[in-house]
Scaffold this motif. Structure first.
Motif, PDB file in Angstrom:
ATOM      1  N   SER A 165       1.213  36.966  15.531  1.00 29.81           N
ATOM      2  CA  SER A 165      -0.058  37.648  15.265  1.00 29.81           C
ATOM      3  C   SER A 165      -1.105  37.411  16.346  1.00 29.81           C
ATOM      4  CB  SER A 165      -0.627  37.191  13.920  1.00 29.81           C
ATOM      5  OG  SER A 165      -0.865  35.783  13.925  1.00 29.81           O
ATOM      6  N   ARG A 166      -0.722  36.812  17.472  1.00 30.06           N
ATOM      7  CA  ARG A 166      -1.708  36.484  18.494  1.00 30.06           C
ATOM      8  C   ARG A 166      -1.243  36.925  19.876  1.00 30.06           C
ATOM      9  NH1 ARG A 166      -3.950  30.519  16.456  1.00 30.06           N
ATOM     10  NH2 ARG A 166      -4.709  31.317  14.443  1.00 30.06           N
ATOM     11  N   VAL A 167      -2.196  37.440  20.622  1.00 27.22           N
ATOM     12  CA  VAL A 167      -1.951  37.911  21.981  1.00 27.22           C
ATOM     13  C   VAL A 167      -2.953  37.237  22.904  1.00 27.22           C
ATOM     14  CG1 VAL A 167      -1.960  39.907  23.523  1.00 27.22           C
ATOM     15  CG2 VAL A 167      -1.042  40.133  21.206  1.00 27.22           C
ATOM     16  N   ALA A 168      -2.472  36.677  23.994  1.00 27.88           N
ATOM     17  CA  ALA A 168      -3.345  36.063  25.005  1.00 27.88           C
ATOM     18  C   ALA A 168      -3.568  37.049  26.136  1.00 27.88           C
ATOM     19  CB  ALA A 168      -2.729  34.770  25.522  1.00 27.88           C
ATOM     20  N   VAL A 169      -4.781  37.064  26.646  1.00 25.19           N
ATOM     21  CA  VAL A 169      -5.154  37.988  27.728  1.00 25.19           C
ATOM     22  C   VAL A 169      -5.813  37.177  28.833  1.00 25.19           C
ATOM     23  CG1 VAL A 169      -6.584  39.950  28.384  1.00 25.19           C
ATOM     24  CG2 VAL A 169      -5.462  39.925  26.142  1.00 25.19           C
ATOM     25  N   LEU A 170      -5.401  37.427  30.063  1.00 23.04           N
ATOM     26  CA  LEU A 170      -6.044  36.835  31.228  1.00 23.04           C
ATOM     27  C   LEU A 170      -6.802  37.925  31.956  1.00 23.04           C
ATOM     28  CD1 LEU A 170      -6.435  34.369  33.123  1.00 23.04           C
ATOM     29  CD2 LEU A 170      -4.441  35.196  34.401  1.00 23.04           C
ATOM     30  N   ALA A 171      -8.130  37.757  32.031  1.00 27.15           N
ATOM     31  CA  ALA A 171      -9.003  38.722  32.705  1.00 27.15           C
ATOM     32  C   ALA A 171      -9.556  38.046  33.957  1.00 27.15           C
ATOM     33  CB  ALA A 171     -10.128  39.162  31.787  1.00 27.15           C
ATOM     34  N   GLU A 172      -9.170  38.534  35.114  1.00 25.67           N
ATOM     35  CA  GLU A 172      -9.594  37.941  36.377  1.00 25.67           C
ATOM     36  C   GLU A 172     -10.849  38.620  36.899  1.00 25.67           C
ATOM     37  OE1 GLU A 172      -6.584  37.263  39.329  1.00 25.67           O
ATOM     38  OE2 GLU A 172      -4.982  37.371  37.846  1.00 25.67           O
ATOM     39  N   GLY A 173     -11.654  37.828  37.620  1.00 22.75           N
ATOM     40  CA  GLY A 173     -12.851  38.368  38.251  1.00 22.75           C
ATOM     41  C   GLY A 173     -14.022  38.543  37.317  1.00 22.75           C
ATOM     42  N   LEU A 174     -13.999  37.906  36.148  1.00 23.89           N
ATOM     43  CA  LEU A 174     -15.078  38.048  35.168  1.00 23.89           C
ATOM     44  C   LEU A 174     -15.550  36.683  34.700  1.00 23.89           C
ATOM     45  CD1 LEU A 174     -13.690  40.900  32.861  1.00 23.89           C
ATOM     46  CD2 LEU A 174     -15.328  41.129  34.728  1.00 23.89           C
ATOM     47  N   SER A 175     -16.823  36.592  34.424  1.00 24.28           N
ATOM     48  CA  SER A 175     -17.376  35.425  33.757  1.00 24.28           C
ATOM     49  C   SER A 175     -17.138  35.578  32.255  1.00 24.28           C
ATOM     50  CB  SER A 175     -18.864  35.308  34.051  1.00 24.28           C
ATOM     51  OG  SER A 175     -19.569  36.411  33.474  1.00 24.28           O
ATOM     52  N   PRO A 176     -17.330  34.521  31.458  1.00 24.64           N
ATOM     53  CA  PRO A 176     -17.146  34.665  30.012  1.00 24.64           C
ATOM     54  C   PRO A 176     -18.028  35.751  29.396  1.00 24.64           C
ATOM     55  CG  PRO A 176     -17.158  32.347  30.603  1.00 24.64           C
ATOM     56  CD  PRO A 176     -17.494  33.108  31.849  1.00 24.64           C
ATOM     57  N   ALA A 177     -19.278  35.851  29.839  1.00 23.07           N
ATOM     58  CA  ALA A 177     -20.155  36.888  29.287  1.00 23.07           C
ATOM     59  C   ALA A 177     -19.642  38.281  29.632  1.00 23.07           C
ATOM     60  CB  ALA A 177     -21.574  36.692  29.801  1.00 23.07           C
ATOM     61  N   GLU A 178     -19.189  38.454  30.878  1.00 25.25           N
ATOM     62  CA  GLU A 178     -18.663  39.756  31.282  1.00 25.25           C
ATOM     63  C   GLU A 178     -17.362  40.077  30.556  1.00 25.25           C
ATOM     64  OE1 GLU A 178     -20.268  39.943  35.909  1.00 25.25           O
ATOM     65  OE2 GLU A 178     -18.395  38.898  35.427  1.00 25.25           O
ATOM     66  N   ALA A 179     -16.522  39.062  30.361  1.00 23.18           N
ATOM     67  CA  ALA A 179     -15.268  39.285  29.641  1.00 23.18           C
ATOM     68  C   ALA A 179     -15.525  39.659  28.188  1.00 23.18           C
ATOM     69  CB  ALA A 179     -14.386  38.042  29.723  1.00 23.18           C
ATOM     70  N   ALA A 180     -16.524  39.025  27.582  1.00 20.61           N
ATOM     71  CA  ALA A 180     -16.857  39.359  26.201  1.00 20.61           C
ATOM     72  C   ALA A 180     -17.357  40.789  26.082  1.00 20.61           C
ATOM     73  CB  ALA A 180     -17.905  38.380  25.663  1.00 20.61           C
ATOM     74  N   ALA A 181     -18.143  41.230  27.062  1.00 24.98           N
ATOM     75  CA  ALA A 181     -18.727  42.577  26.994  1.00 24.98           C
ATOM     76  C   ALA A 181     -17.743  43.658  27.425  1.00 24.98           C
ATOM     77  CB  ALA A 181     -19.988  42.632  27.862  1.00 24.98           C
ATOM     78  N   ASN A 182     -16.918  43.369  28.445  1.00 24.83           N
ATOM     79  CA  ASN A 182     -16.085  44.410  29.040  1.00 24.83           C
ATOM     80  C   ASN A 182     -14.635  44.422  28.563  1.00 24.83           C
ATOM     81  OD1 ASN A 182     -18.285  45.161  30.635  1.00 24.83           O
ATOM     82  ND2 ASN A 182     -17.711  43.747  32.269  1.00 24.83           N
ATOM     83  N   VAL A 183     -14.134  43.308  28.069  1.00 24.95           N
ATOM     84  CA  VAL A 183     -12.732  43.251  27.645  1.00 24.95           C
ATOM     85  C   VAL A 183     -12.628  43.013  26.146  1.00 24.95           C
ATOM     86  CG1 VAL A 183     -10.510  42.090  27.951  1.00 24.95           C
ATOM     87  CG2 VAL A 183     -12.008  42.409  29.911  1.00 24.95           C
ATOM     88  N   ALA A 184     -13.248  41.938  25.661  1.00 21.33           N
ATOM     89  CA  ALA A 184     -13.131  41.613  24.241  1.00 21.33           C
ATOM     90  C   ALA A 184     -13.726  42.713  23.367  1.00 21.33           C
ATOM     91  CB  ALA A 184     -13.814  40.272  23.961  1.00 21.33           C
ATOM     92  N   SER A 185     -14.873  43.238  23.746  1.00 24.87           N
ATOM     93  CA  SER A 185     -15.496  44.302  22.949  1.00 24.87           C
ATOM     94  C   SER A 185     -14.626  45.551  22.904  1.00 24.87           C
ATOM     95  CB  SER A 185     -16.878  44.642  23.510  1.00 24.87           C
ATOM     96  OG  SER A 185     -17.738  43.530  23.434  1.00 24.87           O
ATOM     97  N   ARG A 186     -14.016  45.872  24.026  1.00 26.23           N
ATOM     98  CA  ARG A 186     -13.140  47.038  24.058  1.00 26.23           C
ATOM     99  C   ARG A 186     -11.913  46.827  23.183  1.00 26.23           C
ATOM    100  NH1 ARG A 186     -12.405  48.168  30.359  1.00 26.23           N
ATOM    101  NH2 ARG A 186     -10.821  49.583  29.519  1.00 26.23           N
ATOM    102  N   ILE A 187     -11.417  45.608  23.109  1.00 24.92           N
ATOM    103  CA  ILE A 187     -10.275  45.334  22.239  1.00 24.92           C
ATOM    104  C   ILE A 187     -10.662  45.510  20.779  1.00 24.92           C
ATOM    105  CG2 ILE A 187      -8.716  43.515  21.449  1.00 24.92           C
ATOM    106  CD1 ILE A 187      -8.658  42.448  24.305  1.00 24.92           C
ATOM    107  N   LEU A 188     -11.842  45.013  20.399  1.00 28.17           N
ATOM    108  CA  LEU A 188     -12.316  45.197  19.019  1.00 28.17           C
ATOM    109  C   LEU A 188     -12.445  46.674  18.678  1.00 28.17           C
ATOM    110  CD1 LEU A 188     -15.078  42.452  18.603  1.00 28.17           C
ATOM    111  CD2 LEU A 188     -12.686  42.371  17.889  1.00 28.17           C
ATOM    112  N   VAL A 189     -13.031  47.443  19.581  1.00 28.18           N
ATOM    113  CA  VAL A 189     -13.214  48.878  19.339  1.00 28.18           C
ATOM    114  C   VAL A 189     -11.866  49.589  19.264  1.00 28.18           C
ATOM    115  CG1 VAL A 189     -14.142  51.005  20.318  1.00 28.18           C
ATOM    116  CG2 VAL A 189     -15.510  48.912  20.372  1.00 28.18           C
TER     117      VAL A 189
END
Length: 252
Positions: A165-189
């Motif tokens: 039930s879990r997937v790990a994602v590695l997002a390069e070139g982003l800070s935690p704030a940017e990853a939360a806004a640009n990757v994590a939010s898109r996954i939720l949507v």
């Protein structure tokens, strides 16, 4: 010499190796014909053509056998590589690939200060879907979740299924704030944009993320720490679907 080398491969695979039987039979016959020609008929043109034909048959059979064996070995190597790099259920990467990419990302952090973030995505309502609609619906939800996560990633990001039930994602070139806004939010949507095919339920994700530290911490250990924090969030659920940890929190 060729016979000695190829005899070692005899137990490995019967289909291709049977080509060697007529091939080496022709070689033995050609040797016998050459001996006969040398003793009895040194100028017999027909015998010379027969020897040439037998040697051609031998080389052709050996060529077909070795090419067939090389193809089998190549296909086997591809299947082994695919098993080590691609998750068979979801088509995502395996934890081995994620660990290699995390190691490479850590080198970029040390040399150039190039930040990277590791996210752990949990399918929160997977257990309820499987309990209410059956295990096949649960597998369908896992596959749908993997596709939604893959579609939400940027080019160059890597996602690997680490548990059912879990997937790990590695997002390069982003800070935690940017990853939360640009990757994590898109996954939720992506999970909420439409129901799971054949089911009335949407996918509900909960995400914990943290920066990849420059220290030599294995990706498995980082995922374990993210998983511990995720368990805390599941036992005391809040409205926050995205939880960001600092480098100090992930190191402690």
């Amino acid at each position: 010499v060729v016979l000695v080398v190829l005899l070692r491969a005899w137990p490995q695979s019967r289909p291709w190796v049977w080509w060697l039987v007529p091939g080496f039979g022709a070689l033995v016959a050609a040797g016998a014909a050459l001996s006969w020609r040398a003793v009895r008929a040194p100028s017999n043109v027909t015998l010379t053509l027969l020897v040439a034909g037998l040697l051609t048959l031998w080389s052709t059979c050996v060529f077909l056998g070795t090419v067939w064996r090389s193809r089998i070995r190549g296909e086997t190597r591809v299947r082994i590589d695919a098993r080590n790099t691609v998750d068979p259920l979801t088509g995502l990467s395996t934890p081995i690939v994620l660990a290699e990419r995390a190691r490479a990302a850590r080198n970029l952090i040390k040399r150039y200060g190039h930040p990277s973030v590791l996210l752990l995505v949990h399918i929160e309502n997977l257990g309820r879907i499987a309990a209410e609609f059956g295990p096949e619906a649960g597998e369908n939800a896992v596959l749908t979740a993997a596709n939604r996560i893959r579609e939400a990633l940027r080019e160059g990001d890597v996602a690997a299924r680490v548990t059912h039930s879990r997937v790990a994602v590695l997002a390069e070139g982003l800070s935690p704030a940017e990853a939360a806004a640009n990757v994590a939010s898109r996954i939720l949507v992506a999970g909420l944009k439409e129901p799971v095919p054949g089911l009335p339920d949407f996918l509900q994700f909960r995400i914990v993320l943290a920066p990849v530290p420059p220290d030599e911490v294995p990706a498995k250990a980082l995922l374990h720490r993210l998983g511990q924090r995720l368990e805390q969030e599941l036992h005391a659920p809040s409205e926050r679907r995205i939880v960001s940890l600092t480098e100090h929190e992930i190191a402690s």
